[in-house]
Scaffold this motif. Structure first.
Motif, PDB file in Angstrom:
ATOM      1  N   LEU A  12      44.502  40.947  27.736  1.00 64.18           N
ATOM      2  CA  LEU A  12      44.766  42.369  27.574  1.00 64.18           C
ATOM      3  C   LEU A  12      43.902  42.981  26.483  1.00 64.18           C
ATOM      4  N   GLY A  13      43.695  42.256  25.386  1.00 66.92           N
ATOM      5  CA  GLY A  13      42.862  42.778  24.304  1.00 66.92           C
ATOM      6  C   GLY A  13      41.448  43.078  24.770  1.00 66.92           C
ATOM      7  N   ARG A  14      40.885  42.183  25.546  1.00 71.96           N
ATOM      8  CA  ARG A  14      39.523  42.414  26.063  1.00 71.96           C
ATOM      9  C   ARG A  14      39.505  43.558  27.069  1.00 71.96           C
ATOM     10  N   ALA A  15      40.521  43.622  27.904  1.00 75.59           N
ATOM     11  CA  ALA A  15      40.583  44.707  28.882  1.00 75.59           C
ATOM     12  C   ALA A  15      40.733  46.053  28.189  1.00 75.59           C
ATOM     13  N   LEU A  16      41.496  46.076  27.114  1.00 77.21           N
ATOM     14  CA  LEU A  16      41.685  47.324  26.367  1.00 77.21           C
ATOM     15  C   LEU A  16      40.382  47.766  25.708  1.00 77.21           C
ATOM     16  N   THR A  17      39.641  46.824  25.172  1.00 74.41           N
ATOM     17  CA  THR A  17      38.344  47.156  24.577  1.00 74.41           C
ATOM     18  C   THR A  17      37.406  47.745  25.630  1.00 74.41           C
ATOM     19  N   GLY A  18      37.412  47.143  26.831  1.00 75.55           N
ATOM     20  CA  GLY A  18      36.581  47.659  27.915  1.00 75.55           C
ATOM     21  C   GLY A  18      37.011  49.035  28.371  1.00 75.55           C
ATOM     22  N   ALA A  19      38.320  49.250  28.476  1.00 72.78           N
ATOM     23  CA  ALA A  19      38.836  50.557  28.890  1.00 72.78           C
ATOM     24  C   ALA A  19      38.494  51.629  27.866  1.00 72.78           C
ATOM     25  N   PHE A 209      53.389  40.969  39.449  1.00 70.04           N
ATOM     26  CA  PHE A 209      52.171  40.855  38.641  1.00 70.04           C
ATOM     27  C   PHE A 209      51.392  42.160  38.683  1.00 70.04           C
ATOM     28  N   THR A 210      50.948  42.608  37.521  1.00 73.42           N
ATOM     29  CA  THR A 210      50.165  43.840  37.396  1.00 73.42           C
ATOM     30  C   THR A 210      48.752  43.497  36.948  1.00 73.42           C
ATOM     31  N   TYR A 211      47.771  44.141  37.559  1.00 72.73           N
ATOM     32  CA  TYR A 211      46.381  43.907  37.181  1.00 72.73           C
ATOM     33  C   TYR A 211      46.136  44.452  35.778  1.00 72.73           C
ATOM     34  N   VAL A 212      45.564  43.635  34.915  1.00 71.33           N
ATOM     35  CA  VAL A 212      45.460  43.972  33.499  1.00 71.33           C
ATOM     36  C   VAL A 212      44.633  45.234  33.251  1.00 71.33           C
ATOM     37  N   GLY A 217      43.843  50.578  30.860  1.00 72.88           N
ATOM     38  CA  GLY A 217      43.386  51.959  30.987  1.00 72.88           C
ATOM     39  C   GLY A 217      44.453  52.953  30.597  1.00 72.88           C
ATOM     40  N   TRP A 218      45.689  52.683  30.994  1.00 74.39           N
ATOM     41  CA  TRP A 218      46.800  53.590  30.671  1.00 74.39           C
ATOM     42  C   TRP A 218      47.091  53.603  29.174  1.00 74.39           C
ATOM     43  N   ILE A 219      47.065  52.435  28.532  1.00 77.31           N
ATOM     44  CA  ILE A 219      47.286  52.385  27.082  1.00 77.31           C
ATOM     45  C   ILE A 219      46.191  53.157  26.364  1.00 77.31           C
ATOM     46  N   ASP A 286      50.491  54.829  36.577  1.00 82.58           N
ATOM     47  CA  ASP A 286      50.249  54.878  38.020  1.00 82.58           C
ATOM     48  C   ASP A 286      49.265  53.780  38.415  1.00 82.58           C
ATOM     49  N   PRO A 287      49.711  52.516  38.449  1.00 81.36           N
ATOM     50  CA  PRO A 287      48.800  51.412  38.772  1.00 81.36           C
ATOM     51  C   PRO A 287      48.309  51.501  40.211  1.00 81.36           C
TER      52      PRO A 287
END
Length: 308
Positions: A12-19, A209-212, A217-219, A286-287
């Protein structure tokens, strides 16, 4: 605004950085990884937060693992996560951080309870024994955020994701969750030509399961508006699948056929764990990524990491 993300080296940390980069926000985002700081050490955490002086903390760091790891080391999961959370939340309050996002876990909910689960169901019945240590720690962290908000007039909020999957997940280790384990086993079967894949349980247990990338992106979009959230919100896709269906989706992603050989003597955890995320949907959640899209993206990332 300066934003600090704990667990920046995790999924999640990496995904958040990318988002964050994709949004093109001017605000500064700083990540702390496990290699950079032992978040179990309150002194180390306090010094880091004082040095960075963030306006917002997104606390994604935790000791996590699959069912096997949780069964093998419940004391470590309980103690490590209690120490991490009290260190980070305490340092945030001491440094005057007014906006804090805590990542809870669907493991916080009772076993064999009503479906879908709503936020008020926490502590209403016994927990699932296979991950009780981790669940107790996450409940304690969530309660600490709620109490801190009320006592000190800060905006410390808890979001409870369903299980997550995506790039940078743990593949092929004791920390692997269902989707990552299924993709890894399907990949190995294809490589070796195995005609069967062993699966714990009878395949009927259901998971959400939710795609990270959807969550990240929402956060990222909501940083700076956390005060508008309620104390606690579920964030899931609102649909679950059986263990069998996840393995079948993994085989489709890998483009391989194999027989699934189930072992009912092995623990499967809770039979169902579907959450009601209607509160979060009132705040823009809204995933959009379905299981096949998410599996395909995750497998591509898995292959890229294997060749990097």
């Amino acid at each position: 605004m300066k934003v600090l993300v704990t667990g920046a080296g995790g999924m999640l940390g990496r995904a958040l950085t990318g988002a964050w980069r994709e949004l093109g926000r001017d605000d500064e985002l700083i990540g702390i990884t496990r290699a950079a700081a032992d978040l179990r050490d309150a002194r180390v955490v306090s010094e880091a937060v004082e040095r960075i002086r963030p306006d917002v903390i997104v606390h994604t760091a935790a000791r996590v693992g699959g069912i096997g790891a949780n069964i093998a080391a419940p004391a470590q999961f309980l103690s490590d996560n209690l120490r991490i959370d009290t260190s980070v939340i305490g340092a945030a309050l001491h440094s005057g951080v007014e906006e804090f996002v805590y990542l809870g876990s669907s493991c916080m909910y009772p076993r064999d309870y009503r479906q879908p689960l709503v936020e008020t169901d926490i502590l209403q019945a016994p927990l699932e024994p296979t991950n009780e240590g981790y669940a107790i720690a996450k409940i304690a962290g969530a309660k600490l955020c709620a109490y801190t908000s009320r006592e000190h007039s800060v905006n410390y909020r808890v979001i409870i994701p369903s299980n997550l999957y995506g790039p940078y997940d743990h593949f092929g280790s004791m920390a692997s969750h269902l989707v990552a384990a299924a993709l890894h086993k399907a990949h190995l079967a294809r490589q070796s030509g195995d005609e069967t894949i062993d699966v714990w349980g009878d395949g009927t247990a259901r998971r959400e399961f939710t795609y990270v990338g959807d969550l990240a992106g929402w956060i990222a979009e909501n940083i700076g508006h956390v005060a508008e959230w309620p104390d606690m919100m579920n964030v899931g896709i609102g649909k679950d699948y059986s263990v069998r269906e996840f393995y079948e989706a993994a085989l489709r992603a890998v483009n391989y056929r194999a027989e699934l050989r189930f072992d009912p003597s092995k623990p499967a955890g809770m039979m169902q764990k579907l959450m009601d995320s209607s509160l979060a949907r009132q705040h823009g959640w809204d995933p959009r990524t379905d299981i096949d899209q998410g599996m395909a993206r995750t497998y591509t990332a898995y292959l890229e990491s294997a060749t990097a």
